[in-house]
Scaffold this motif. Structure first.
Motif, PDB file in Angstrom:
ATOM      1  N   LEU A  55       0.813  -1.212   0.000  1.00 31.12           N
ATOM      2  CA  LEU A  55       0.000   0.000   0.000  1.00 31.12           C
ATOM      3  C   LEU A  55       0.848   1.265   0.000  1.00 31.12           C
ATOM      4  O   LEU A  55       0.354   2.342  -0.308  1.00 31.12           O
ATOM      5  CB  LEU A  55      -0.928   0.007   1.227  1.00 31.12           C
ATOM      6  N   LEU A  56       2.118   1.162   0.355  1.00 28.54           N
ATOM      7  CA  LEU A  56       2.999   2.333   0.378  1.00 28.54           C
ATOM      8  C   LEU A  56       3.662   2.482  -0.991  1.00 28.54           C
ATOM      9  O   LEU A  56       4.487   1.650  -1.378  1.00 28.54           O
ATOM     10  CB  LEU A  56       4.059   2.176   1.469  1.00 28.54           C
ATOM     11  N   PRO A  57       3.309   3.503  -1.761  1.00 30.98           N
ATOM     12  CA  PRO A  57       3.731   3.575  -3.171  1.00 30.98           C
ATOM     13  C   PRO A  57       5.110   4.183  -3.365  1.00 30.98           C
ATOM     14  O   PRO A  57       5.289   5.082  -4.191  1.00 30.98           O
ATOM     15  CB  PRO A  57       2.643   4.460  -3.793  1.00 30.98           C
ATOM     16  N   ASN A  58       6.113   3.753  -2.619  1.00 28.48           N
ATOM     17  CA  ASN A  58       7.465   4.301  -2.803  1.00 28.48           C
ATOM     18  C   ASN A  58       8.412   3.269  -3.394  1.00 28.48           C
ATOM     19  O   ASN A  58       9.619   3.384  -3.276  1.00 28.48           O
ATOM     20  CB  ASN A  58       8.019   4.825  -1.485  1.00 28.48           C
ATOM     21  N   ARG A  59       7.848   2.277  -4.034  1.00 35.67           N
ATOM     22  CA  ARG A  59       8.668   1.236  -4.638  1.00 35.67           C
ATOM     23  C   ARG A  59       9.339   1.776  -5.894  1.00 35.67           C
ATOM     24  O   ARG A  59       8.720   2.478  -6.687  1.00 35.67           O
ATOM     25  CB  ARG A  59       7.795   0.028  -4.983  1.00 35.67           C
ATOM     26  N   GLN A  60      10.610   1.444  -6.084  1.00 38.14           N
ATOM     27  CA  GLN A  60      11.365   1.867  -7.247  1.00 38.14           C
ATOM     28  C   GLN A  60      11.845   0.649  -8.019  1.00 38.14           C
ATOM     29  O   GLN A  60      12.084  -0.424  -7.445  1.00 38.14           O
ATOM     30  CB  GLN A  60      12.584   2.697  -6.847  1.00 38.14           C
ATOM     31  N   VAL A  61      12.000   0.841  -9.307  1.00 37.23           N
ATOM     32  CA  VAL A  61      12.543  -0.244 -10.121  1.00 37.23           C
ATOM     33  C   VAL A  61      13.972  -0.558  -9.696  1.00 37.23           C
ATOM     34  O   VAL A  61      14.427  -1.692  -9.774  1.00 37.23           O
ATOM     35  CB  VAL A  61      12.483   0.144 -11.612  1.00 37.23           C
ATOM     36  N   ALA A  62      14.686   0.460  -9.224  1.00 36.92           N
ATOM     37  CA  ALA A  62      16.071   0.248  -8.800  1.00 36.92           C
ATOM     38  C   ALA A  62      16.166  -0.733  -7.636  1.00 36.92           C
ATOM     39  O   ALA A  62      17.202  -1.379  -7.453  1.00 36.92           O
ATOM     40  CB  ALA A  62      16.709   1.579  -8.407  1.00 36.92           C
ATOM     41  N   ASP A  63      15.117  -0.850  -6.859  1.00 30.81           N
ATOM     42  CA  ASP A  63      15.159  -1.784  -5.732  1.00 30.81           C
ATOM     43  C   ASP A  63      15.297  -3.225  -6.205  1.00 30.81           C
ATOM     44  O   ASP A  63      15.837  -4.072  -5.491  1.00 30.81           O
ATOM     45  CB  ASP A  63      13.893  -1.636  -4.879  1.00 30.81           C
ATOM     46  N   GLU A  64      14.792  -3.510  -7.387  1.00 32.91           N
ATOM     47  CA  GLU A  64      14.863  -4.874  -7.896  1.00 32.91           C
ATOM     48  C   GLU A  64      16.284  -5.264  -8.281  1.00 32.91           C
ATOM     49  O   GLU A  64      16.562  -6.443  -8.498  1.00 32.91           O
ATOM     50  CB  GLU A  64      13.933  -5.030  -9.097  1.00 32.91           C
ATOM     51  N   ALA A  65      17.179  -4.280  -8.399  1.00 30.82           N
ATOM     52  CA  ALA A  65      18.569  -4.574  -8.738  1.00 30.82           C
ATOM     53  C   ALA A  65      19.387  -4.989  -7.525  1.00 30.82           C
ATOM     54  O   ALA A  65      20.548  -5.369  -7.677  1.00 30.82           O
ATOM     55  CB  ALA A  65      19.218  -3.355  -9.402  1.00 30.82           C
ATOM     56  N   LEU A  66      18.805  -4.911  -6.339  1.00 24.06           N
ATOM     57  CA  LEU A  66      19.536  -5.322  -5.142  1.00 24.06           C
ATOM     58  C   LEU A  66      19.864  -6.802  -5.207  1.00 24.06           C
ATOM     59  O   LEU A  66      19.034  -7.628  -5.624  1.00 24.06           O
ATOM     60  CB  LEU A  66      18.710  -5.030  -3.888  1.00 24.06           C
ATOM     61  N   SER A  67      21.055  -7.147  -4.763  1.00 26.23           N
ATOM     62  CA  SER A  67      21.462  -8.551  -4.809  1.00 26.23           C
ATOM     63  C   SER A  67      20.647  -9.420  -3.860  1.00 26.23           C
ATOM     64  O   SER A  67      20.542 -10.623  -4.055  1.00 26.23           O
ATOM     65  CB  SER A  67      22.954  -8.667  -4.464  1.00 26.23           C
ATOM     66  N   THR A  68      20.065  -8.805  -2.825  1.00 26.02           N
ATOM     67  CA  THR A  68      19.258  -9.572  -1.871  1.00 26.02           C
ATOM     68  C   THR A  68      17.787  -9.600  -2.244  1.00 26.02           C
ATOM     69  O   THR A  68      16.970 -10.133  -1.490  1.00 26.02           O
ATOM     70  CB  THR A  68      19.398  -8.971  -0.461  1.00 26.02           C
ATOM     71  N   TYR A  69      17.437  -8.995  -3.376  1.00 24.41           N
ATOM     72  CA  TYR A  69      16.027  -8.979  -3.767  1.00 24.41           C
ATOM     73  C   TYR A  69      15.554 -10.386  -4.111  1.00 24.41           C
ATOM     74  O   TYR A  69      14.437 -10.791  -3.795  1.00 24.41           O
ATOM     75  CB  TYR A  69      15.838  -8.043  -4.956  1.00 24.41           C
ATOM     76  N   LYS A  70      16.417 -11.150  -4.826  1.00 26.61           N
ATOM     77  CA  LYS A  70      16.199 -12.570  -5.059  1.00 26.61           C
ATOM     78  C   LYS A  70      14.851 -12.870  -5.714  1.00 26.61           C
ATOM     79  O   LYS A  70      14.048 -13.638  -5.200  1.00 26.61           O
ATOM     80  CB  LYS A  70      16.323 -13.373  -3.758  1.00 26.61           C
ATOM     81  N   LEU A  71      14.610 -12.248  -6.825  1.00 28.24           N
ATOM     82  CA  LEU A  71      13.432 -12.605  -7.605  1.00 28.24           C
ATOM     83  C   LEU A  71      13.744 -13.851  -8.420  1.00 28.24           C
ATOM     84  O   LEU A  71      14.723 -13.895  -9.164  1.00 28.24           O
ATOM     85  CB  LEU A  71      13.056 -11.469  -8.549  1.00 28.24           C
ATOM     86  N   GLU A  72      12.947 -14.871  -8.261  1.00 32.71           N
ATOM     87  CA  GLU A  72      13.157 -16.088  -9.031  1.00 32.71           C
ATOM     88  C   GLU A  72      12.870 -15.795 -10.505  1.00 32.71           C
ATOM     89  O   GLU A  72      11.984 -15.021 -10.846  1.00 32.71           O
ATOM     90  CB  GLU A  72      12.244 -17.218  -8.546  1.00 32.71           C
ATOM     91  N   ASN A  73      13.626 -16.443 -11.349  1.00 35.43           N
ATOM     92  CA  ASN A  73      13.471 -16.237 -12.779  1.00 35.43           C
ATOM     93  C   ASN A  73      12.683 -17.349 -13.450  1.00 35.43           C
ATOM     94  O   ASN A  73      12.684 -17.452 -14.671  1.00 35.43           O
ATOM     95  CB  ASN A  73      14.856 -16.127 -13.449  1.00 35.43           C
ATOM     96  N   ALA A  74      12.046 -18.186 -12.648  1.00 33.95           N
ATOM     97  CA  ALA A  74      11.254 -19.264 -13.226  1.00 33.95           C
ATOM     98  C   ALA A  74      10.096 -18.676 -14.019  1.00 33.95           C
ATOM     99  O   ALA A  74       9.474 -17.707 -13.599  1.00 33.95           O
ATOM    100  CB  ALA A  74      10.728 -20.179 -12.126  1.00 33.95           C
ATOM    101  N   PRO A  75       9.805 -19.242 -15.192  1.00 38.29           N
ATOM    102  CA  PRO A  75       8.703 -18.695 -15.993  1.00 38.29           C
ATOM    103  C   PRO A  75       7.374 -18.859 -15.282  1.00 38.29           C
ATOM    104  O   PRO A  75       7.096 -19.893 -14.688  1.00 38.29           O
ATOM    105  CB  PRO A  75       8.756 -19.535 -17.278  1.00 38.29           C
TER     106      PRO A  75
END
Length: 739
Positions: A55-75
């Protein structure tokens, strides 16, 4: 060999053991593993990383570049994408998800009130067998309260000072109950093991029906300690938990329960005392009592520390009023102490002990709290299976039905004990949820107000001597929640005091949905306007379990990162080094902010690891927001358009050192200005806010904002205290938020 009737009686007797203090002590002993220190918020953060449900709209695309973000790349599966899109589309589901998380969190905090009381009280209640009823009645409660007061009074020293005793105490306790259980099995009923057959459990429920279902609420403490072993994998590895549970905890539990059942099968006529200590040989009761009290203190210490941890994480994610967090250990991460919460917990624990004076009612209350947390965890895990693991929805539904049905059975049974103590965690959860939701709601409304009332960059660049605006020596740190744009509190500051510092830095300290942010990726730095204006933006990113720096180290670190950025920007702008895909600037760079670069903590003898460029497709810019002044401003309004991210990695095989003579004069002047400004001193410019509901708002909204939030704001710690800003360097700007 036992007959079926005898075994059925044995099972019935096991049900009667709901008042046995061993369950309470085992539960609190297993709480040493801090089972709830971040379970619900960890799952919620994981969901927020994979879906836009925060609900807090301060998310940035740059946050996804963090090494600890750990987004799985599975399709992603087709069905999974549909679930994700449906969840992201409906804002009411975002609110419902947050309420579910807050419910689980508040129940954990409520359990932090109940566990110390029930653990210590049940341990001390062993005195009833060695004292007369009159003396016991007036001795147990005062002794319990005294131990609880001492326990909470010692919290400020930290657990690391006595933590080396925790494992031996818990190990001694588990071995003690194992030996007692084995003794009772051999001495009273060697065939009691047959009662482990699930056949008799189903037969019992079939025969007793409603009575058997209601009895489930009384044996919750038999299982709450067991599930605690697997609840928090952040402190221990999978193998450590599996080995400890399989070869130590589970056998100790089974032997203890079977030993009590064996004893009660031969002494079921004695209804005066049905508890753990009645099955302990008389000569061993005092030593066992001492070990039990020590184990209850260790367990209570663990759940208190877990409560501190989860409140700290709630505060980091904007869901709890600001409180003072003291880090009691420089070497052990996560050892914290919160004074206000500590004394509130102490008062509530003593009140519960004096008010209930019975482990039965305390057990009912604790059982409901734990089962609620388990249900919430199961629901969140089902979403994780779909959104994060990209499994088909049928897998998540099967998981939810299998585990949720069992938990719902116990949860419904515990609700029948509402008048017998289970009302307490519900009351505590309602109070805490109201506080947390009001604070989070007001935080969102303040952010939206700032977002829609920020001023343009052209206004900042137009400020000068022609308008009577002076630039004074020093560094001005303007704290804001915005990740781009000029906040309204700065315009208010300049309006009332027509001057600002020679070096101006807009600082945004934000929490990202990851546990930790590596120090080398913490600072995201960029320019605001041309280099000659000496204005910068710095976004400082922390994980919800990170330790925030004190003001001295933060000020020094920030100045160092600014110097590194100036070096980096000079190299990039003058083409000293080539960068792959290095488009020199965004479109509109002349009228907007330059891109932000990740500046590491190493000395600038090399190029920073990478930089992040955030841009938006031109077609995605919406005319619906008249205050959006630039392309980068649209990034904050995520639903507006499609965001494109480019992360460029720069490699250098040899460290490059440039002498002062080879530097550009403009770069030298900028670094000299930064150095002289740092020597002149730093001023911290913070907003002092007052929130007020708009005219025509609902009665509930006016009560929540005008009274609820402002009362919490006045009675919690201010932003200057939370950031540890020295009063001599503080400049506060009054702001009234009409939301």
């Amino acid at each position: 060999m036992f007959t079926r009737a005898h075994l059925q009686k044995t099972f019935n007797i096991q049900i009667l053991m709901k008042r046995s203090s061993v369950f309470c002590l085992l539960f609190s002993g297993l709480s040493l593993l801090s089972p709830y220190s971040s379970g619900t918020f960890a799952l919620y953060s994981l969901i927020c990383r994979h879906a836009k449900v925060s609900l807090l709209p301060n998310r940035q695309v740059a946050d996804e570049a963090l090494s600890t973000y750990k987004l799985e790349n599975a399709p992603e599966k087709k069905n999974s994408s549909r679930v994700k899109m449906y969840l992201e589309k409906h804002k009411c589901l975002h609110t419902a998800l947050l309420i579910l998380v807050l419910l689980g969190t508040c129940m954990v905090i409520g359990d932090g009130v109940l566990t110390p009381a029930i653990s210590v009280f049940s341990a001390v209640s062993g005195l009833e067998l060695s004292m007369s009823n009159n003396h016991h009645q007036y001795a147990v409660v005062p002794i319990t309260c005294f131990i609880l007061v001492c326990l909470f009074a010692l919290q400020h020293y930290g657990t690391h000072r006595v933590g080396f005793l925790f494992a031996p105490v818990v190990l001694a306790w588990l071995l003690c109950i194992s030996a007692l259980g084995l003794y009772n099995i051999i001495h009273w009923n060697p065939h009691v093991y047959q009662a482990l057959s699930p056949y008799y459990m189903f037969k019992f429920l079939k025969k007793t029906k409603k009575g058997g279902w209601m009895s489930l609420g009384g044996i919750l403490l038999c299982i709450t300690g067991s599930e605690a072993m697997f609840a928090d994998l952040g402190h221990f590895s999978y193998a450590a938990i599996q080995i400890a549970f399989t070869f130590l905890v589970y056998p100790a539990l089974i032997l203890a329960y079977m030993g009590q059942a064996a004893y009660l099968s031969q002494h079921h006529d004695n209804t005066n005392h049905i508890g753990f200590y009645i099955s302990v040989p008389e000569k061993l009761r005092i030593p066992v009592l001492i070990i039990a009290i020590l184990a209850s203190v260790v367990g209570s210490q663990a759940i208190i520390s877990g409560t501190f941890s989860i409140i700290n994480q709630s505060q980091s994610l904007g869901c709890f009023p600001r409180v003072k967090v003291v880090h009691t250990s420089d070497k052990i991460h996560g050892q914290i102490y919160i004074p206000e919460i500590n004394w509130m917990l102490m008062i509530l624990c003593v009140a519960v002990t004096i008010g209930f004076r019975d482990t039965k009612h305390m057990g009912n209350a604790s059982g409901l709290a734990v089962m609620t947390v388990m249900l919430v965890t199961t629901c969140l895990t089902s979403l994780v299976i779909i959104l994060c693991w990209h499994k088909p929805p049928v897998v998540a539904l099967s998981f939810l039905l299998f585990f949720g049905s069992v938990e719902l059975l116990y949860f419904s049974a515990s609700l029948t004990k509402f008048t017998e103590g289970a009302w307490l965690p519900i009351l505590l959860a309602l109070i805490l949820m109201s506080i947390m939701f009001i604070w989070h709601y007001a935080t969102i409304k303040k952010y939206e107000f700032d977002l829609h009332n920020k001023v343009s960059l052209e206004w900042l660049l137009a400020l000068g001597s022609s308008l009577g605006i002076a630039r004074v020596p020093g560094i001005g740190l303007v704290f804001t929640d915005l990740t781009s744009g000029i906040p309204a509190n700065f315009s208010r500051f300049v309006t009332n005091l027509p001057a600002f510092h020679r070096v101006l830095v807009f600082v945004c300290v934000k929490s990202v949905p990851v546990p930790y942010v590596p120090p080398a990726e913490r600072y995201l730095v960029g320019r605001v306007g041309p280099p000659a204006h000496r204005s910068y933006r710095c976004i400082v990113r922390y994980g919800y379990r990170d330790v925030h720096q004190d003001v001295d180290s933060f000020e020094t670190e920030l100045a160092a990162r600014l110097a590194d950025f100036i070096n980096y920007d000079w190299h990039r702008a003058h083409g000293t080094y080539s960068f792959p895909e290095d488009n020199a600037s965004l479109s509109n760079e002349s009228s907007t902010e330059c891109r932000l670069a990740v500046i590491g903590t190493v000395s600038f003898s090399s190029i920073p690891a990478y930089e992040v460029e955030e841009s938006v497709q031109p077609a995605s810019v919406s005319a619906g927001f008249p205050t959006v002044d630039s392309v980068t401003d649209v990034i904050e309004m995520e639903p507006v358009g499609v965001v494109e991210r480019r992360v460029r990695f720069a490699t250098d095989d040899e460290s490059v050192t440039l002498s002062s003579a080879d530097m550009d004069l403009q770069m030298q002047g900028e670094l000299e200005d930064l150095s002289s400004a740092q020597q002149a001193g730093t001023a911290f410019i913070l907003g002092h806010s007052h929130v007020q509901a708009k005219q025509g708002s609902s009665v509930l909204k006016r009560l929540a904002l005008n009274f609820g939030y402002n009362f919490l704001r006045r009675n919690c710690r201010g932003a200057d205290v939370a950031l540890k800003v020295p009063p001599v360097s503080l400049l506060e700007v009054g702001m009234v938020y009409i939301v």
